[in-house]
Design a protein around this motif. Sequence first.
Motif, short mmCIF file in Angstrom:
data_model
loop_
_atom_site.label_atom_id
_atom_site.label_comp_id
_atom_site.label_asym_id
_atom_site.label_seq_id
_atom_site.Cartn_x
_atom_site.Cartn_y
_atom_site.Cartn_z
N GLY A 105 0.82 -1.20 0.00
CA GLY A 105 0.00 0.00 0.00
C GLY A 105 0.85 1.25 0.00
O GLY A 105 0.63 2.17 -0.76
N ALA A 106 1.86 1.21 0.86
CA ALA A 106 2.73 2.37 0.93
C ALA A 106 3.65 2.43 -0.28
O ALA A 106 3.92 3.47 -0.82
N GLY A 107 4.10 1.25 -0.66
CA GLY A 107 5.10 1.20 -1.72
C GLY A 107 4.53 1.63 -3.05
O GLY A 107 5.11 2.45 -3.74
N THR A 108 3.37 1.10 -3.38
CA THR A 108 2.86 1.41 -4.70
C THR A 108 2.50 2.88 -4.81
O THR A 108 2.57 3.45 -5.88
N GLY A 109 2.14 3.45 -3.65
CA GLY A 109 1.77 4.85 -3.70
C GLY A 109 2.89 5.71 -4.24
O GLY A 109 2.67 6.57 -5.09
N THR A 110 4.09 5.46 -3.76
CA THR A 110 5.19 6.29 -4.18
C THR A 110 5.97 5.67 -5.32
O THR A 110 6.54 6.36 -6.13
N ASP A 111 5.98 4.35 -5.33
CA ASP A 111 6.89 3.69 -6.25
C ASP A 111 6.30 3.50 -7.64
O ASP A 111 7.04 3.47 -8.62
N ALA A 112 5.02 3.38 -7.69
CA ALA A 112 4.43 3.06 -8.98
C ALA A 112 4.83 4.10 -10.01
O ALA A 112 5.09 3.78 -11.17
N GLY A 113 4.89 5.33 -9.55
CA GLY A 113 5.21 6.39 -10.48
C GLY A 113 6.63 6.33 -10.99
O GLY A 113 6.87 6.33 -12.19
N GLU A 114 7.56 6.23 -10.05
CA GLU A 114 8.95 6.38 -10.49
C GLU A 114 9.73 5.08 -10.45
O GLU A 114 10.67 4.92 -11.21
N GLN A 115 9.35 4.20 -9.55
CA GLN A 115 10.20 3.03 -9.39
C GLN A 115 9.86 1.88 -10.32
O GLN A 115 10.74 1.20 -10.81
N ALA A 116 8.61 1.69 -10.51
CA ALA A 116 8.21 0.51 -11.27
C ALA A 116 8.84 0.46 -12.66
O ALA A 116 9.33 -0.59 -13.06
N PRO A 117 8.83 1.54 -13.42
CA PRO A 117 9.37 1.42 -14.77
C PRO A 117 10.88 1.15 -14.76
O PRO A 117 11.36 0.39 -15.57
N THR A 118 11.60 1.79 -13.85
CA THR A 118 13.04 1.60 -13.87
C THR A 118 13.41 0.49 -12.90
O THR A 118 12.93 0.43 -11.78
N ASN A 119 14.26 -0.35 -13.36
CA ASN A 119 14.72 -1.41 -12.51
C ASN A 119 15.72 -0.86 -11.51
O ASN A 119 16.27 0.22 -11.68
N LEU A 120 15.95 -1.65 -10.51
CA LEU A 120 16.94 -1.28 -9.52
C LEU A 120 18.30 -1.15 -10.18
O LEU A 120 19.03 -0.18 -9.96
N LEU A 121 18.62 -2.13 -10.97
CA LEU A 121 19.87 -2.09 -11.73
C LEU A 121 19.47 -1.75 -13.17
O LEU A 121 18.88 -2.57 -13.87
N GLU A 122 19.77 -0.54 -13.54
CA GLU A 122 19.26 -0.10 -14.84
C GLU A 122 19.96 -0.82 -15.98
O GLU A 122 19.35 -1.23 -16.94
#
Lengths: 385, 434
Positions: A257-274
């Motif tokens: 719940g917390a993660g998707t709120g902030t991460d969906a926007g910026e984190q999901a598309p980019t992998n941790l290791l680009e």
Amino acid sequence: MDIEDPPILTAVSSSARQLYLLLRCITSSTKAHVQISEEGLKFSVDEASIMEASAFLDKSLFTTYNFNPPTPQRNPQQSDDSEDEDLDPPNTTPTFQISLPALLETLQIFGLTDPNTTKQSWQTSAAFSNNVLGMNNLCRISYNSLGAPLSIILTEASVRTQCDLTTYEPEYSEDIPFNRQALAFKTIMRGSWLHDALSELSSTSPEQLTMYAKTVRGKPFFALSSSGTLGSARVEFNNQPQPSAFRTPASTNLAAGAGTGTDAGEQAPTNLLETFQLLDPDTVLRSSYKFSLIQKAARAMSVATKVSIRVDDQGVLSLQFMVEVEGGASGVGTSSGGGKVSFIDFRFVPLVEDGDEEGEGVDETMMQYGDGSDSGTGREDEDML
Amino acid sequence: MVVLNFTLTPQAASKLHDLLVCLGKFSDTVAVEARREKFTFTALNSSKSAYAAVTLDGKLFFTKYECIPSSGGPDGRFTCSMYTKALLSVFKGRLYDPLGRDGAIDRCEVSVQERENETQCRFIVKMVCNQGVIKTYKLTYEAVDVMHALFDRSVAKNYWSMSSGVIKEYIEYFGTKTEMLDIFAGEDGRCVFKSYTEKISNGKEILKHPLVTAVAVSTSDFEQFTVQAGTHIVISVKDFKAIVVHADTLKTSLKAYYSQPTRPLQFSYGCDGLLCEFTLMTSGDYTGAPLTSTPAPQTLGSRGASRAPLTVTDRTSIRSDMPPPTEPASRRDRSGRLRNPGSRQSSSAAQEDPESLFIPDAQDARRREDDEESAWAPLDYEKEETLGWDASADHDASVFPTFRDSGSMSTTNMSDSNEVFEPTQRVSQIKGLW
């Protein structure tokens, strides 16, 4: 005799703080080599020839940047090694040494009186660009002739401070050879991740830092590990969350719940290791470095938006940090529009591996966790190895 | 081979951080005891005047908890000791971040690696963060036998409970350099928390009693307050602060149980499967206490920390059939001249050593002396009291070493072999001698 000649360098920056923030990332030794070229200023320091760090101040960081290469005849004091090839380009890039702490101190004089910089918001500085308003604050760097002091003139409102920093003869030093053509491993990730990992590992007060990279079933895996007297610590980076992440409903509900709120926007598309390139995907790349040296790059890690980690075939580690400084003039930024991008480079010579059992043990368990299966047996890992 | 695996939510991991911070104020090392259904952290301070135990319920506190000790069957346990600092570097603050920022964890998995075929025994903590970062820590641990301090609440007649948030406001008034805290139950419906210090700085020839802060609280501000009026009990301010601050992180009410000065005091609080119990040695102002017709053998107000250790006894072997806790033995230990039957008999008011837990007041003691032997219930304290008596010894009141020896012997045996001593002599026989 050089008075009639134009000064070798005249550069004006609207923000001494930018320069300060960049140079602060490499502050580790007393003297820094300064290399002036058409493209900009390069500051580099080295530590016992096993680590070197350099910050490049691109000419785009300056509102005015005039470089007049000295004529070869007029620099008898130029380094001897280039004497026999007088007319070659190396002569046209003047090099000298300067006390880096003194330079930083000088640039800070400005900061102390600047309300924008007295907030000490160094860590988050890249994100805020309120310093743009301080356009009346000017920093003028000039280097009149070879052997002349580097003079820095800081102007704020009606106050003008001039500092002449003594320049020293460059020391003969050889760059740490890094073979870009034969990279064993390369990855790009966020600088803050690396910084976080390093601070985690520092809790064990380790001697050395070991880096692992491998491909697990086609997925990239990168880990940093260290061990001290109280135990060992390891930080792993996987591109995808482990499947077992959903084993605990209570936590995942919250985290998701917390993660998707902030991460969906910026984190999901980019992998941790680009980016993740391993020369030999079938083996585990493992190389160790002196922890205290890597830690000198911690400040760069904390301010960098991205870091490119490269290891060449000899194990030499190159950390290249992309630092976004607050945007002033036209954006040269390649990835993100707006802020200007500067690069800070670190290179580290690896420690010689002894291949002791302890290391092997670490490796084995790492493989287990890397597989994401708690029941991963040692036999399976040996197969992988 | 021990199996110990558990998983924590970020909130629970954050609570673990809080409790480790608290335990870290008592001791550099924290001992871990894992049982099938619960997990306990204990800490004993260096002077052994304070003992802390935090029990985490296997079902309530953890999302998953599995512990199969290598031996001992259902009562088996796995125990070890670790540096608090090392654990704190793993269980950092801000593990739980509602916004899910960097560094926030998704879950925390802990396991113990202890196998015959492995050279390394490690306490492994795996922090699974969001976005695929996994931090694994392998901590060394020391295999120790974990001891527990026993506290019998049935003897602790004095009891109060109060919201930790309210007490936290009070402790903010206490001077930073003060050492002692006197909790005084006044007769006017007030309870006074007084922090003071008795430190004497000899270097500058100055007698320093820097700051004394007394916070008077109406007993109606307590959630419950059942304390005998006039009771002073003195504990360490530092311990009290540590406890209150931690209790406040849980937003629970703090309960205190104690009987009288020099007897242990217990603070207890907890919620959501987490139960904290702190057993503290106390000193006190005997002049105000009911028992004090005799001058105390110890100097008044000597620091609890400088006192002899609490007796800690392995709880595994002490079952419910075990007679009383071993504090009595340690008390005899502490002041070896206590258990002198002769003196007890001869002077009614002066016979009680103020340290004695077992005889709350003089009348009671006298009455008990007159009681029949049958009145000495087998599981009662008085029987334990009897244990220290050495029947073969000379009963001359002047022979103190006898009792001291018997006292210490009892202590040793209690903690080591847990052997139950039967009275060596009938009380009636002794009576005849007096």
